[in-house]
Enzyme design. Structure first.
Site, PDB file in Angstrom:
ATOM      1  N   CYS A   1      -9.920  31.685 147.685  1.00  0.00           N
ATOM      2  CA  CYS A   1     -10.510  32.864 148.320  1.00  0.00           C
ATOM      3  C   CYS A   1     -11.230  33.787 147.343  1.00  0.00           C
ATOM      4  O   CYS A   1     -12.364  33.548 146.971  1.00  0.00           O
ATOM      5  CB  CYS A   1      -9.448  33.625 149.107  1.00  0.00           C
ATOM      6  SG  CYS A   1     -10.148  34.713 150.387  1.00  0.00           S
TER       7      CYS A   1
ATOM      8  N   ASP B   1     -16.975  53.043 176.685  1.00  0.00           N
ATOM      9  CA  ASP B   1     -15.887  52.441 175.922  1.00  0.00           C
ATOM     10  C   ASP B   1     -15.011  51.524 176.772  1.00  0.00           C
ATOM     11  O   ASP B   1     -14.790  50.360 176.425  1.00  0.00           O
ATOM     12  CB  ASP B   1     -15.032  53.532 175.275  1.00  0.00           C
ATOM     13  CG  ASP B   1     -15.803  54.308 174.223  1.00  0.00           C
ATOM     14  OD1 ASP B   1     -16.703  53.712 173.612  1.00  0.00           O
ATOM     15  OD2 ASP B   1     -15.519  55.494 174.024  1.00  0.00           O
TER      16      ASP B   1
ATOM     17  N   LYS C   1      -3.190  31.050 142.353  1.00  0.00           N
ATOM     18  CA  LYS C   1      -4.368  31.916 142.454  1.00  0.00           C
ATOM     19  C   LYS C   1      -4.455  32.787 141.210  1.00  0.00           C
ATOM     20  O   LYS C   1      -3.474  33.401 140.789  1.00  0.00           O
ATOM     21  CB  LYS C   1      -4.261  32.787 143.713  1.00  0.00           C
ATOM     22  CG  LYS C   1      -5.539  33.493 144.106  1.00  0.00           C
ATOM     23  CD  LYS C   1      -5.408  34.129 145.490  1.00  0.00           C
ATOM     24  CE  LYS C   1      -6.697  34.741 145.969  1.00  0.00           C
ATOM     25  NZ  LYS C   1      -6.598  35.304 147.341  1.00  0.00           N
TER      26      LYS C   1
ATOM     27  N   GLU D   1      -6.159  29.111 153.150  1.00  0.00           N
ATOM     28  CA  GLU D   1      -5.199  29.815 152.287  1.00  0.00           C
ATOM     29  C   GLU D   1      -3.873  30.038 153.008  1.00  0.00           C
ATOM     30  O   GLU D   1      -3.835  30.440 154.169  1.00  0.00           O
ATOM     31  CB  GLU D   1      -5.814  31.156 151.871  1.00  0.00           C
ATOM     32  CG  GLU D   1      -5.043  31.914 150.827  1.00  0.00           C
ATOM     33  CD  GLU D   1      -5.791  33.146 150.335  1.00  0.00           C
ATOM     34  OE1 GLU D   1      -5.362  33.744 149.336  1.00  0.00           O
ATOM     35  OE2 GLU D   1      -6.825  33.510 150.948  1.00  0.00           O
TER      36      GLU D   1
ATOM     37  N   SER E   1     -12.538  53.682 183.263  1.00  0.00           N
ATOM     38  CA  SER E   1     -13.072  54.981 183.670  1.00  0.00           C
ATOM     39  C   SER E   1     -14.525  54.926 184.109  1.00  0.00           C
ATOM     40  O   SER E   1     -15.033  55.891 184.670  1.00  0.00           O
ATOM     41  CB  SER E   1     -12.939  55.975 182.506  1.00  0.00           C
ATOM     42  OG  SER E   1     -13.829  55.621 181.464  1.00  0.00           O
TER      43      SER E   1
END
Length: 768
Positions: free
Chosen positions: A175, A359, A114, A45, A355
């Site tokens: 799509c 995370d 579309k 697309e 750290s």
């Protein structure tokens, strides 16, 4: 023998407004398709301009440059004797449409707009495009003069039509038309369309790869035929990552597919199909044949061209789709997104405050995964990847030998400790940096913290203290936040100068490491290390990150990751006690990470307000919480969600992955200024709690009466334990004090009560 047709669905890593690069990749895909023997090529697309141009679609320049690129494609010798389908925006009668342009041998055959636009998730297509509403109708489109000069055409068909070739009929979807309940492929198939091409811009979300596959297979299972799904790949300038997975299906089976994640900029999926198989399959479904006999016709564009030949070339056989696990998706998806961002940003590498928590360690592992993928691509002969690496490291002769070698070249990690940091987290950060090979350093931020606090003391004559040292809650919060914010300042200082230290030019991208649950709760200090250039894990939940680290530990033999997983998440912003941390994330937040995921999905995916969330959870958590406890948990979440929502306006751009992301810049369009007391909603919850309590009391009375009337039951049960003795004291939400007074606010964790503080602007936390 049959009528064998070879067709090609293409995956391209396009970039919004990169007309030169997009043109090159389109031509490469056409060349590869043609060399494979394909006679029909379909692409993703809006491939000419890139999907994420957004408000640039308002600019006439964007439309002009698309036509200029289309001219280059049409006149290319590569496009001789191959039917080509490309995606671009087209303005017709002063309305812009998202279109497919299909051409053959310098003649445009059809411009197909579309018809159904995507408006959910990260999509806002109606902001820039309008849907074509004239079903089975075409109009004359007057071509720009620059096109007329090369095609010799003045007008071409524009609208809802199909191509009638000498040997088959081809239709088009774009799509969202595959996802919609009234998909065009059903009426097209009933009208004899045998091949349907879908140019798509579908993005990556965890655990969602099967959705597209199921839709493509079902599109051809019910009605027969061939379906070509051509998808974008990569980060083309936004938070989303388009994840490829282009495929070709015939009569309900996948015959060939592309990769979900790859660094390759061009991937062509080719399949040989037997058109007679489609006809036989359809004719055998009698109910379909009866419907087809009365189906209205689509306008047909007659094309003097064949894509098939009589031959004994074998057709592709059905294949099984092997899905990646969520851990593998995290390993590869954000890594590919990060690589696109790095190589297109012009930066010389990456900087991460490491750290030693879950995370930041997850981000480090994603960078390591990215380096692995780059090395594999280079070793497989990917010249583009090698050229990008050499440009980034400023060495025209460099070839990475392994992932650790490349990590050391482009990845700088830094442990930013303070007097409140434990030796264990520092050791874990050092061990992980050593395992992945990053250029690592450890610093202390105490001098900077002392200097900043000294300025405050000089101006006011006051010295703020932690509560454990006799200070007030406001003082403690300020002391935590100054540490967090100084880490952000130092991160950008080191990112700008570390390549200078290493005698290289350029700077480093600063990576953030806050997860989607912390963003939802607002558990971060505004403008701390959650403020970065980009964040690979900002759309991923804590639970998924923990599973990812376990996966990486096993795959790459990094036992330090198991140590990181075993440690409780902590910001390490409060003074230690005998060298041990006194602060954990879940106690600070007043809720567990697993509870946060539940709140997030109910709020975003189920569209629950406070009252409806309570009504759902009071049943879900019935075995572990009383209605009153559920009410307090829901109120507690919405209190902190609302007072911290403003932080989402400065949230670091994150790789989109979870369906409940609170990123208000794109995915979650909700206010950032709320009435924090939620008076009407919380009143409704309280009334429902009261009704449930009366109902429970009535049931208890009935049970007691039954026991009194039944001697056997009375003998076998000396007492009825209602569990009230184990119930925690409920928090009176009305006793929450206002931010203006900066008083302590009670929190309720899943297992205990504790005291914390609130602030309309900051919640104390570090990068983890």
């Amino acid at each position: 023998m049959g009528r064998k047709a070879k067709i090609a669905a293409c995956t391209l890593n396009q970039w919004a407004l990169d007309f030169k690069g997009n043109l090159s990749r389109i031509l490469s895909s056409i060349q590869e398709a043609k060399e494979s023997g394909a006679r029909f090529r379909s692409g993703p697309e809006l491939e000419i301009c890139g999907y994420s141009c957004e408000d640039h679609f308002y600019e006439s320049d964007t439309l002009l440059h698309c036509w200029e690129v289309l001219v280059e494609i049409i006149v290319s010798p590569l496009c001789q004797d191959i039917l080509v389908d490309v995606g671009m925006p087209v303005m017709h009668k002063n309305v812009t449409y998202n279109c497919r342009v299909i051409f053959l041998n310098r003649k445009i055959l059809l411009i197909r707009p579309k018809m159904l636009l995507c408006e959910d998730g990260n999509y806002r297509e109606s902001r820039w495009f309008s849907p074509w509403k004239k079903v089975r109708l075409v109009e004359d489109y007057y071509l720009p003069r620059m096109i007329q000069a090369y095609t010799g055409q003045q007008v071409v068909p524009f609208g809802d039509a199909v191509l009638s070739l000498k040997d088959t009929c081809i239709g088009f979807e774009i799509c969202e038309e595959l996802w919609n309940p009234q998909s065009s492929h059903i009426p097209m198939s009933l009208d004899g369309v045998e091949i349907i091409a879908n140019g798509s811009g579908s993005y990556f979300e965890l655990r969602k790869a099967y959705v597209t596959v199921d839709l493509v297979k079902s599109a051809t299972f019910k009605a027969g035929g061939c379906y070509m799904f051509s998808n974008l790949r990569g980060c083309d300038g936004q938070r989303v990552y388009f994840n490829g997975c282009s495929c070709i299906a015939v009569n309900g089976h996948i015959t060939n597919r592309g990769k979900q994640f790859s660094l390759a900029e061009v991937e062509v999926v080719v399949a040989t199909i037997d058109l007679e198989d489609i006809r036989t399959y359809r004719n055998a479904i009698r109910s379909r044949s009866h419907l087809a006999a009365e189906s209205p016709s689509f306008p047909r564009i007659n094309v003097d061209f064949s894509i098939s030949e009589d031959s004994d070339v074998p057709c592709f056989v059905p294949i099984d789709w092997q899905y990646l696990t969520p851990e593998e998706e995290i390993e590869m998806g954000p890594a590919c997104w990060l690589w696109d961002y790095l190589r297109r940003s012009g930066q010389g590498g990456i900087f991460l405050p490491l750290s030693g928590g879950v995370d930041s360690s997850s981000v480090a592992c994603i960078v390591f995964s990215m380096c692995n993928m780059i090395v594999n691509a280079v070793q497989s002969g990917d010249e583009t990847a090698l050229a990008d690496v050499r440009r980034i490291v400023c060495d025209s002769d460099y070839t990475p030998s392994n992932a650790r070698d490349l990590c050391n070249k482009i990845f700088v990690t830094c442990y930013m400790g303070s007097e409140n940091s434990s030796a264990l987290t520092k050791a874990r950060a050092n061990s992980l940096a050593s395992a992945i090979g990053s250029y690592h350093c450890s610093i202390s931020i105490d001098i900077a913290v002392t200097a900043v606090l000294g300025i405050f003391t000089t101006a006011t004559g006051l010295i703020p203290k932690y509560r454990s040292q006799g200070g007030h809650a406001r003082e403690e919060l300020a002391l935590q936040n100054v540490q967090a914010r100084l880490r952000m300042v130092l991160a950008y200082l080191f990112a700008q100068l570390m390549l200078w230290v290493r005698q290289r030019s350029g700077g480093l991208l600063v990576l953030g490491s806050s997860n989607v649950d912390e963003a939802l709760r607002g558990y971060m200090t505004k403008y701390d290390c959650s403020s970065a250039d980009i964040n690979p894990i900002g759309g991923i939940s804590k639970a998924d990150l923990r599973s990812f680290l376990k996966h990486m530990s096993e795959k790459y033999d990094m036992p330090v990751l198991l140590e990181i997983l075993a440690a409780p998440p902590t910001a390490e912003l409060l003074p230690l006690s005998d060298g041990r941390v006194t602060q954990t994330d879940e106690e600070d937040m007043g809720m567990t990470y697993s509870e946060l995921s539940v709140y997030g999905r109910l709020r975003k995916q189920n569209f629950c307000g406070p009252y409806s969330m309570f009504c759902k959870l009071v049943h879900t958590w019935k075995g572990s919480c009383t209605p009153q406890e559920v009410a307090e948990k829901v109120k507690h979440f919405y209190q902190y969600y609302s007072i911290n929502r403003h932080k989402m306006t400065v949230l670091t751009p994150s790789c989109h992955a979870e369906t409940y992301s609170p990123d208000d810049n794109r995915f979650d369009h909700r206010p950032f200024l709320y009435l924090r007391t939620w008076d009407w909603q919380f009143k409704a919850i309280d009334e429902q709690v009261q009704r449930l309590s009366l109902s429970d009391d009535k049931k208890t009375k009935v049970n007691e009466d039954a026991h009194e009337k039944c001697p056997a039951a009375k003998a076998n049960a000396s007492c009825v334990d209602t569990g009230m003795g184990k119930r925690k004291r409920a928090i009176d939400i009305n006793k929450l004090l206002t931010y203006q007074n900066n008083q302590e606010i009670p929190h309720q964790n899943s297992k205990k009560m504790f005291t914390g503080v609130t602030n309309n602007y900051d919640v104390d936390t570090d990068t983890d």
